[in-house]
Design a protein around this motif. Structure first.
Motif, mmCIF file in Angstrom:
data_model
loop_
_atom_site.group_PDB
_atom_site.id
_atom_site.type_symbol
_atom_site.label_atom_id
_atom_site.label_comp_id
_atom_site.label_asym_id
_atom_site.label_seq_id
_atom_site.Cartn_x
_atom_site.Cartn_y
_atom_site.Cartn_z
ATOM 1 N N LEU A 355 13.689 49.194 -39.944
ATOM 2 C CA LEU A 355 12.980 47.932 -40.112
ATOM 3 C C LEU A 355 13.517 46.876 -39.141
ATOM 4 C CD1 LEU A 355 11.052 45.993 -41.593
ATOM 5 C CD2 LEU A 355 12.949 45.486 -43.141
ATOM 6 N N LEU A 356 14.828 46.789 -39.030
ATOM 7 C CA LEU A 356 15.426 45.807 -38.134
ATOM 8 C C LEU A 356 15.047 46.085 -36.684
ATOM 9 C CD1 LEU A 356 18.876 45.527 -39.914
ATOM 10 C CD2 LEU A 356 17.138 43.740 -39.784
ATOM 11 N N ALA A 357 14.994 47.361 -36.313
ATOM 12 C CA ALA A 357 14.546 47.720 -34.972
ATOM 13 C C ALA A 357 13.102 47.301 -34.744
ATOM 14 C CB ALA A 357 14.715 49.223 -34.749
ATOM 15 N N ASP A 358 12.264 47.526 -35.756
ATOM 16 C CA ASP A 358 10.855 47.125 -35.638
ATOM 17 C C ASP A 358 10.714 45.611 -35.497
ATOM 18 O OD1 ASP A 358 10.150 49.772 -35.856
ATOM 19 O OD2 ASP A 358 9.550 49.644 -37.977
ATOM 20 N N LEU A 359 11.481 44.869 -36.288
ATOM 21 C CA LEU A 359 11.433 43.415 -36.195
ATOM 22 C C LEU A 359 11.905 42.928 -34.827
ATOM 23 C CD1 LEU A 359 12.765 42.343 -39.720
ATOM 24 C CD2 LEU A 359 10.403 42.385 -38.928
ATOM 25 N N ALA A 360 12.933 43.599 -34.300
ATOM 26 C CA ALA A 360 13.424 43.238 -32.957
ATOM 27 C C ALA A 360 12.341 43.459 -31.916
ATOM 28 C CB ALA A 360 14.670 44.039 -32.623
ATOM 29 N N ASP A 361 11.642 44.568 -32.029
ATOM 30 C CA ASP A 361 10.569 44.840 -31.070
ATOM 31 C C ASP A 361 9.424 43.841 -31.199
ATOM 32 O OD1 ASP A 361 11.399 46.860 -29.393
ATOM 33 O OD2 ASP A 361 10.683 48.479 -30.688
ATOM 34 N N ARG A 362 9.050 43.505 -32.442
ATOM 35 C CA ARG A 362 7.894 42.640 -32.656
ATOM 36 C C ARG A 362 8.181 41.177 -32.371
ATOM 37 N NH1 ARG A 362 6.141 45.705 -37.364
ATOM 38 N NH2 ARG A 362 7.404 44.352 -38.604
ATOM 39 N N TYR A 363 9.404 40.752 -32.770
ATOM 40 C CA TYR A 363 9.676 39.319 -32.742
ATOM 41 C C TYR A 363 10.909 38.936 -31.923
ATOM 42 C CZ TYR A 363 6.656 39.555 -36.900
ATOM 43 O OH TYR A 363 5.626 39.784 -37.786
ATOM 44 N N GLY A 364 11.748 39.895 -31.554
ATOM 45 C CA GLY A 364 13.053 39.554 -30.986
ATOM 46 C C GLY A 364 13.336 40.114 -29.619
ATOM 47 N N TYR A 365 12.296 40.367 -28.834
ATOM 48 C CA TYR A 365 12.470 40.832 -27.455
ATOM 49 C C TYR A 365 13.257 42.145 -27.373
ATOM 50 C CZ TYR A 365 11.120 35.951 -26.810
ATOM 51 O OH TYR A 365 10.463 34.740 -26.885
ATOM 52 N N GLY A 366 13.214 42.926 -28.468
ATOM 53 C CA GLY A 366 13.798 44.258 -28.470
ATOM 54 C C GLY A 366 15.307 44.316 -28.577
ATOM 55 N N GLU A 367 15.933 43.211 -28.968
ATOM 56 C CA GLU A 367 17.401 43.151 -28.932
ATOM 57 C C GLU A 367 17.977 42.827 -30.307
ATOM 58 O OE1 GLU A 367 20.847 40.630 -26.515
ATOM 59 O OE2 GLU A 367 18.793 40.703 -25.731
ATOM 60 N N LEU A 368 19.116 43.465 -30.627
ATOM 61 C CA LEU A 368 19.859 43.203 -31.854
ATOM 62 C C LEU A 368 21.341 43.085 -31.528
ATOM 63 C CD1 LEU A 368 17.867 46.001 -32.538
ATOM 64 C CD2 LEU A 368 18.128 44.906 -34.769
ATOM 65 N N ARG A 369 22.055 42.470 -32.444
ATOM 66 C CA ARG A 369 23.515 42.391 -32.322
ATOM 67 C C ARG A 369 24.150 42.768 -33.658
ATOM 68 N NH1 ARG A 369 24.035 38.293 -28.415
ATOM 69 N NH2 ARG A 369 22.354 38.644 -26.902
ATOM 70 N N ILE A 370 25.345 43.297 -33.562
ATOM 71 C CA ILE A 370 26.169 43.534 -34.745
ATOM 72 C C ILE A 370 27.300 42.523 -34.714
ATOM 73 C CG2 ILE A 370 27.534 45.204 -36.032
ATOM 74 C CD1 ILE A 370 24.497 45.901 -35.607
ATOM 75 N N SER A 371 27.459 41.772 -35.787
ATOM 76 C CA SER A 371 28.518 40.762 -35.812
ATOM 77 C C SER A 371 29.807 41.354 -36.365
ATOM 78 C CB SER A 371 28.094 39.564 -36.676
ATOM 79 O OG SER A 371 28.163 39.886 -38.054
ATOM 80 N N HIS A 372 30.930 40.738 -35.992
ATOM 81 C CA HIS A 372 32.207 41.219 -36.544
ATOM 82 C C HIS A 372 32.297 40.918 -38.033
ATOM 83 C CE1 HIS A 372 33.678 37.029 -36.286
ATOM 84 N NE2 HIS A 372 34.540 37.416 -37.199
ATOM 85 N N GLU A 373 31.379 40.097 -38.539
ATOM 86 C CA GLU A 373 31.332 39.828 -39.970
ATOM 87 C C GLU A 373 30.420 40.802 -40.705
ATOM 88 O OE1 GLU A 373 30.545 35.534 -40.016
ATOM 89 O OE2 GLU A 373 32.689 35.278 -40.401
ATOM 90 N N GLN A 374 30.026 41.885 -40.025
ATOM 91 C CA GLN A 374 29.326 43.022 -40.632
ATOM 92 C C GLN A 374 27.900 42.676 -41.054
ATOM 93 O OE1 GLN A 374 32.739 43.735 -43.475
ATOM 94 N NE2 GLN A 374 32.510 45.828 -42.779
ATOM 95 N N ASN A 375 27.246 41.841 -40.268
ATOM 96 C CA ASN A 375 25.828 41.579 -40.439
ATOM 97 C C ASN A 375 25.090 41.942 -39.156
ATOM 98 O OD1 ASN A 375 25.707 40.542 -43.160
ATOM 99 N ND2 ASN A 375 26.688 38.670 -42.416
ATOM 100 N N VAL A 376 23.758 41.882 -39.191
ATOM 101 C CA VAL A 376 22.925 42.199 -38.033
ATOM 102 C C VAL A 376 22.238 40.921 -37.568
ATOM 103 C CG1 VAL A 376 21.011 43.591 -37.155
ATOM 104 C CG2 VAL A 376 22.574 44.561 -38.856
ATOM 105 N N VAL A 377 22.229 40.708 -36.271
ATOM 106 C CA VAL A 377 21.704 39.470 -35.702
ATOM 107 C C VAL A 377 20.507 39.773 -34.799
ATOM 108 C CG1 VAL A 377 22.226 37.510 -34.169
ATOM 109 C CG2 VAL A 377 23.952 38.324 -35.820
ATOM 110 N N LEU A 378 19.457 38.985 -34.956
ATOM 111 C CA LEU A 378 18.345 38.951 -34.009
ATOM 112 C C LEU A 378 18.569 37.689 -33.177
ATOM 113 C CD1 LEU A 378 15.428 39.831 -36.456
ATOM 114 C CD2 LEU A 378 16.518 41.370 -34.822
ATOM 115 N N PRO A 379 19.060 37.820 -31.955
ATOM 116 C CA PRO A 379 19.541 36.638 -31.237
ATOM 117 C C PRO A 379 18.454 35.721 -30.696
ATOM 118 C CG PRO A 379 19.782 38.589 -29.876
ATOM 119 C CD PRO A 379 19.342 39.072 -31.214
#
Length: 553
Positions: A355-379
């Motif tokens: 789902l997060l990958a799909d959201l990145a493709d649709r809304y986030g220019y295809g990019e994600l980040r993993i934070s050192h606080e153990q969450n996922v970021v759509l930058p």
């Protein structure tokens, strides 16, 4: 984002083929477990309590959508349907079979990923700010430099057998969302006039002997970075202790020799090797920087976003907690909490990853980040798209509006998985989160960082938690120490031990006493827990923890 060169591709494929052959030799008995151990560790494979564990590198926490989908595929095909994001911005798979590991490594290579140098006494994954390249407050995007360091350090002939593991973090902002003072080397991008360079810190680390890194260079020109890093690691390689692994980290080397002595040795080595760096590294960096050019940001209006804030309280609560300012006014940085109350911190299911990958493709220019606080970021998300993203996250159970709040807990795997752990950490995190949700106090308490480690190696960063919890073994019984006043940000601090430890079932009541004391003594709602601690010190919190026991005695 960086794409592999032909060299990268060939290198990773060669290492994958070598590892496949090594596993085959282990399975047919040609290699004993002792002989196989250093080979598997070079490829990120650990033997944990119940099974092998594979730690996959996510360099500087940056992922493409197709890479996230591949991680989901690996979780579903070769593991138990989930992965665990770590404080090193990596992902761990806790249940792979030895026979499947070569296929997993090949699957990673198919999407330009690997597990090289995620273990061993070598330079590990370079970490950085999960908001890098998007944050409104950064001097420059630190990821190109992190990629340059990755290329320089990968399979570096001199640095494969250091006295101990070596961790580098880099931030582009003075806010320090990368915890640089808790690393062997910390780098902060800074400006001196019109010139961008680095403040260099050395000798930080947590574990059994927590230390914050002091500054070794206030300003290092950009062109000098690799030779200066080479000088630091070479000096450590020679001066670092190899007689005692508990005293082998660079923090001990710097402490025992003194910063001035260590700095003098580094500067001498830097002066010797600097002429050997002809500028090729800067040419490589220029090529890397071109690959990190920002996307073509959409020029969309923000009226629908602003209207949604006004009429939808759930959306407003989520936006208040989980969004950060973007350098482009009509965009925002989205932190997706994967810490629904009662969930395991850092765990993401295959479905969630997709789902997060799909959201990145649709809304986030295809990019994600993993934070050192153990969450996922759509930058990079246009504000106009935020209501749609929130609606999809809500349907998937990923719209928890708790980023930076009490239940946004960092926790290591602890004794549920780790062979080194002396106590459980995941259940403690889960019980704290659900307890305070039931009390309805989380929003009232406001911003706070709770971090939990299941042993003195401190993978949960408990030393730099506003409230830190360390699980230990006392004569076969779990015992939890509480520390207060730690901080991982620009005012970095090591937390103070509050006093005697607590049994497992006493931890949540102890945390409640601390936080009820905070609510009673804070100057107002705008004063956070850590600000109250800095103003008043530990005494009122120690009184809340131990006062009744002392009175009873």
């Amino acid at each position: 984002m960086y794409n592999y060169s032909d060299f990268d591709e060939a290198f990773v494929r060669t290492r994958a083929a070598q590892f496949r052959a090594q596993v085959e030799r282990r399975l047919d008995g040609s290699l004993t477990e002792d002989e196989f151990r250093p080979l598997r560790l070079m490829n990120g494979v650990y033997l944990q309590l119940h099974a092998y564990m594979l730690r996959v590198a996510i360099p500087y926490g940056t992922l493409r959508a197709d890479q996230m989908r591949q991680l989901a595929h690996i979780a579903e095909t070769y593991d138990k349907g989930y992965g665990h994001f770590t404080t090193r911005q990596n992902i761990q798979f806790n249940w792979p079979k030895l026979t499947d590991l070569p296929d997993i490594i090949d699957a990673l290579a198919d999407v330009q990923m690997h597990a090289i140098q995620t273990s061993g006494n070598t330079i590990r994954n370079v970490t950085t700010d999960a908001f890098a390249g998007a944050a409104a407050d950064e001097v420059a995007d630190p990821r190109p430099v992190a990629e340059l360091i990755r290329q320089w350090s990968t399979d570096h002939a001199e640095f494969q057998f250091l006295p101990r593991k070596f961790k580098i973090a880099i931030t582009g902002s003075a806010e320090d969302r990368a915890v640089i003072r808790a690393h062997d080397v910390g780098l902060e991008l800074v400006k001196r006039g019109d010139e961008i360079g680095f403040k260099v810190l050395v000798g930080g680390g947590l574990g059994r002997t927590p230390m914050l890194a002091p500054v070794i260079r206030e300003f290092l020109p950009k062109a000098d970075l690799l030779p200066y890093l080479e000088a630091i690691v070479s000096t450590y390689n020679l001066m670092g202790r190899r007689d005692n692994k508990y005293k082998a980290r660079i923090k001990i080397t710097v402490f025992e020799n003194g910063l001035d002595t260590f700095r003098a040795a580094v500067e001498e080595e830097f002066a010797r090797i600097r002429p050997e760096f002809s500028g090729v590294d800067q040419e490589v960096l220029a090529g890397i920087e071109a690959q990190f050019a920002p996307p073509a940001f959409k020029n969309t209006p923000v009226e629908f976003y602003e209207k949604s804030l006004a009429v939808d309280p759930l959306f407003k609560a989520w936006a208040t907690q989980n969004l950060a300012a973007h350098k482009v006014e009509n965009h925002a940085i989205v932190t997706v909490s994967i810490k629904e109350h009662g969930a395991t911190p850092g765990d993401a299911s295959a479905d969630q990853m997709r789902l997060l990958a799909d959201l990145a493709d649709r809304y986030g220019y295809g990019e994600l980040r993993i934070s050192h606080e153990q969450n996922v970021v759509l930058p990079h998300v246009a504000k106009a798209d935020l209501p749609a993203i929130h609606a999809e996250l809500l349907r998937a159970g990923l719209a928890t509006a708790n980023v930076g709040l009490l239940s946004d807990i960092i926790a290591c795997p602890g004794m549920d998985y780790c062979a080194l752990a002396t106590a459980r950490s995941i259940p403690v995190a889960q019980e704290i989160a659900t307890h305070f949700k039931a009390l309805g106090l989380e929003e009232e308490i406001g911003g706070i960082k709770i971090k939990i480690s299941g042993c003195i190696n401190a993978c949960g960063h408990h030393h730099v938690g506003h409230i830190g919890i360390l699980g230990l073994d006392r004569a076969g019984v779990e015992n939890y120490q509480i520390t207060l006043g730690g901080d991982a940000g620009p005012l970095a601090a090591i937390g103070e031990r509050a006093g005697p430890g607590f049994a497992y079932d006493e931890v949540v009541p102890a945390i409640e006493r601390i936080l009820r004391a905070y609510l009673a003594i804070r100057a107002g709602r705008e004063e956070t827990f850590i600000e109250t601690f800095r103003r008043l010190g530990p005494a009122p919190f120690k009184e809340a923890l131990y006062g009744e026991a002392r009175d009873a005695a």
